[in-house]
Design an enzyme around this catalytic site. Sequence first.
Site, mmCIF file in Angstrom:
data_model
loop_
_atom_site.group_PDB
_atom_site.id
_atom_site.type_symbol
_atom_site.label_atom_id
_atom_site.label_comp_id
_atom_site.label_asym_id
_atom_site.label_seq_id
_atom_site.Cartn_x
_atom_site.Cartn_y
_atom_site.Cartn_z
ATOM 1 N N GLY A 155 -5.668 -1.380 -6.483
ATOM 2 C CA GLY A 155 -5.138 -2.021 -5.285
ATOM 3 C C GLY A 155 -6.236 -2.792 -4.585
ATOM 4 N N ASP A 215 -0.359 -3.121 4.684
ATOM 5 C CA ASP A 215 -0.157 -3.585 3.308
ATOM 6 C C ASP A 215 1.098 -2.970 2.693
ATOM 7 O OD1 ASP A 215 -0.730 -5.101 1.090
ATOM 8 O OD2 ASP A 215 -2.347 -3.830 0.355
ATOM 9 N N VAL A 228 -7.367 3.296 -8.878
ATOM 10 C CA VAL A 228 -6.857 4.665 -8.818
ATOM 11 C C VAL A 228 -6.839 5.260 -10.230
ATOM 12 C CG1 VAL A 228 -4.942 6.121 -8.079
ATOM 13 C CG2 VAL A 228 -5.375 3.959 -6.918
#
Length: 830
Positions: free
Chosen positions: A507, A622, A512
């Site tokens: 992201g 976001d 991640v």
Amino acid sequence: MDGKSSSPWLFTLPSFLLCLSLCTTTRLCLGSDTISANQSLFGNQTLVSSGGNFELGFFSPGNSSYSYIGIWYKKVSVPTFVWVANRGNPVTDRSSAELKISGGNLVMVNESRVPVWYTNLTTSSSGSSSAVAVLGDDGNFVLKEGPNSSVTLWQSFDHPTNTWLPGAKIGIDKRRNTSQLLTSWKNAEDPSIGLFSLQLEPSSEYFIWWNRSEHYWTSGVWDNQTKIFSLVPEMRLNYIYDFKYVDNENESYFTYSVRDANTISMFVMDLSGQIKQESWLVSSGAWNLFWSQPRQQCEVYRLCGPFGVCSESTDNFCSCLPGFSTSSPRDWNLSDWSGGCKRNSDLNCPANASNEQIDRFSLRSNVKLPEDPQSVVAGSDNECQAACLNNCSCTAYAFKDNNCSIWFGDLFNAQQLTQGDTSGSSFYLRLAASDVEDPSKKSNVTAIVAGSVSAVVAMLAVVLFGIWRWRRRATVTTKTVEGSLIAFAYRDLQVATKNFSEKLGGGGFGSVFKGTLPDSSHIAVKKLESISQGEKQFRTEVSTIGTIQHVNLVRLRGFCSEGDNRLLVYDFMPNGSLDYHLLYRKDSKTLDWKTRYQIALGTARGLAYLHEKCRDCIIHCDIKPENILLDAEFCPKVADFGLAKLVGRDFSRVLTTMRGTRGYLAPEWISGVAITAKADVYSYGMMLFEFVSGRRNSEPSDNGAIRFFPTWAASKIAEGGDLLDLLDPNLETNADADELTKICRVACWCVQDDETRRPSMGQVVQILEGVLDVNLPPIPRALQLFVDNTEHVVFFTESSSSNQSSQTKSNASTASSQNQNSSSSTKSRS
Ligand SMILES: *[C@@H]1O[C@H](CO)[C@@H](O)[C@H](O)[C@H]1NC(C)=O
Ligand SMILES: *[C@@H]1O[C@H](CO)[C@@H](O)[C@H](O)[C@H]1NC(C)=O
Ligand SMILES: *[C@@H]1O[C@H](CO)[C@@H](O)[C@H](O)[C@H]1NC(C)=O
Ligand SMILES: *[C@@H]1O[C@H](CO)[C@@H](O)[C@H](O)[C@H]1NC(C)=O
Ligand SMILES: *[C@@H]1O[C@H](CO)[C@@H](O)[C@H](O)[C@H]1NC(C)=O
Ligand SMILES: *[C@@H]1O[C@H](CO)[C@@H](O)[C@H](O)[C@H]1NC(C)=O
Ligand SMILES: *[C@@H]1O[C@H](CO)[C@@H](O)[C@H](O)[C@H]1NC(C)=O
Ligand SMILES: *[C@@H]1O[C@H](CO)[C@@H](O)[C@H](O)[C@H]1NC(C)=O
Ligand SMILES: *[C@@H]1O[C@H](CO)[C@@H](O)[C@H](O)[C@H]1NC(C)=O
Ligand SMILES: *[C@@H]1O[C@H](CO)[C@@H](O)[C@H](O)[C@H]1NC(C)=O
Ligand SMILES: *[C@@H]1O[C@H](CO)[C@@H](O)[C@H](O)[C@H]1NC(C)=O
Ligand SMILES: *[C@@H]1O[C@H](CO)[C@@H](O)[C@H](O)[C@H]1NC(C)=O
């Protein structure tokens, strides 16, 4: 001029041409756009450009008794002067001063026939007696050799004042080694050269300079590939301007044009020290801010002058430190704060009287410290204080973490931080004893002077204890429980994620990875990038995030902060992120209408909790399908909340890290105005459209044309058309009609241009739960004006002219009248 304080007729304009005597060789024609050799312009006479856009003549800004020659918009009802000839040399009697062409030059003379401004051309052609000056419809005042000549001798576009009009360049002339400056006015009534200026640097980046000596903002360099300035990522979101950057052997400059010739728009180097881009809204008769930088008013260098303190949370930003008062209230009133503040009483230094008169120190907490501290060796707060007291030009000191800082002379750039901001420090301001606030508390103040040793001991103890605790944590290698969060050792996370081998996604804030803990529970580990915070602040923010727990928010289990590594450890979500199921897998079985509705509602609940139920309101910043995760039961969990805060308070950096997600960004992200929770509401609304359609809002349609779904959907919704037409074909019209109507209307309300018209997330929850009715939304103007081009996506900051501000009404009749209001007030443009 400040867009905010645009009270109508702040400025008095020459209203009529009183010179009714006709066109002669020495008198101007009424409404002419040209001044010829031997003619002069004086008194209330003006030139008007051929299309009626601009007017040139004498004007007096505000209550000023001085007159200037300038150009202003003729069609704009708020007097807005785009160019001034005699900035620093005003005249007092406009009927005996005049502007004329003499010896091929434009010359302005004052009452005593002394030139106060002239074009100063020495070229051979300038002796021409046929020279004329024409005011163009683009606002450019051009001196030419003759009425039909194409040779430009001089033009106002090359000599801008504070305004950059479309078509003009602000750049560098490499042959003459000169550059153009866009310079602010001195104050609202004085167009002479102010402190702030915008200039293109040889490095191909713009700087905003303070007093032409310190720059406090840069656009970053021009990026040839992406065609934006590197630190202005929001340029990507533009859709109403065309930009051009030219760099050749003779010159380099940046210029722009407005795509729709009917849009009145300009850049201005404002009195606030910000560069602002504004567009004129005919419907509301006001300038509308489209973009501005620096985003934060307090980032403007020395905005509040000596001993002034800037605060983002007050309307007028500048105030004085305690014991000081405004040097020139009149200037502050006219938006010039640079004079700052003066002491109410002089310091008593060197002290030679009784102890009573020794200067005191007044504590100022939670501030960003003034600029230019000097370091002094001092072992204690007391020694640091003494170092300051012993020097008569020392005005403040701070003692923190065993470092003593003292300040000499005027203090600049102190900033009072808002309550939630933990990045501030404290300092002690030196004041005359008589200026220390409450006389009854004098003894307390003396106690600060005398008793500071014990205070220091106490403070030191706190600091040392903190360090000890910190040390202890830092050296621990196994997991430690901190509140409800686990502090992981980096090594353990390396093991859990098999050295970060299984990437789940990447992201804006970092990648991640999947991991498995020794108890065989699965985790998702986010490796944060571009974290500017120190260890302590990181821990503070993370423990705040750790306390935020809700069934619709992804649970933070722990973190790791070792060296430069900053990682966050979350529960693993077996069904991944929503975008996969909704947009790619297109699996109507798993994501049937009922599930989609539950996901919409759950997401709204999670966001409502972030906005309204936590102690500090958290703006997610976001929201998009990628950040909605699904657990084993397809219960939605909002991910990545609180991270914007971790990256820093500088929202433009947040914007930079959110590349590629512009389709969900609210218009206020571009305009530079404060970001509120309503920015999330906007993004949520954009996402709801995708829940309905099952595809990206701006995907090529079947015939290959790029169609922006929300534009089409909003008109359908506002017309009360058949909403099944909007539905994801994969669902084969299997949707609850009532729920579909609700979702569509909510989506459309959420993406209103004016944030006050958007519902709160709490209201969205109530609507989706069926507690609150939702009426027909108006079509957001931004969507109506949307140009079908993905490179120039979606945004427009115009607010609808309708005054109704409530978003949800249970009364259907007001709903339809609201809709009509709104539609009738919107011009159709092609
Ligand atoms: C302006 O005046 C000068 C001398 O007075 C004369 O020679 C010239 O022809 C005049 N120009 C025009 C355009 O009338
Ligand atoms: C200019 O206009 C103002 C107000 O309309 C008027 O008071 C003034 O007398 C005029 N000046 C001249 C020289 O005509
Ligand atoms: C101009 O002066 C009048 C009275 O002197 C005052 O009421 C008004 O507020 C002033 N306007 C501005 C813009 O300063
Ligand atoms: C005209 O300008 C000159 C030079 O700036 C100045 O000395 C003179 O006083 C001005 N005349 C008037 C009437 O202001
Ligand atoms: C006018 O031009 C001359 C020669 O180029 C220069 O010396 C002078 O400083 C200029 N004057 C002004 C006011 O710009
Ligand atoms: C300028 O051009 C116009 C027509 O375009 C013509 O009527 C006029 O005579 C010309 N003037 C001069 C001075 O050449
Ligand atoms: C251009 O002017 C700047 C100062 O305005 C000077 O520092 C620089 O050396 C000049 N460059 C050239 C090539 O003359
Ligand atoms: C701006 O700079 C000039 C020197 O270039 C200096 O004289 C002036 O005091 C400065 N202005 C302020 C407000 O500091
Ligand atoms: C930018 O791109 C143009 C062509 O697109 C090229 O001519 C120019 O040299 C490039 N400039 C830089 C600084 O890379
Ligand atoms: C630069 O200026 C020279 C001389 O005026 C001219 O011949 C040349 O074409 C110019 N270059 C560009 C790229 O405009
Ligand atoms: C400041 O402006 C307001 C009107 O905007 C006026 O009422 C007030 O008197 C002004 N104060 C000063 C000190 O000029
Ligand atoms: C010292 O004290 C004397 C008398 O009290 C006073 O006149 C003088 O101004 C003082 N000096 C300073 C530097 O304050």
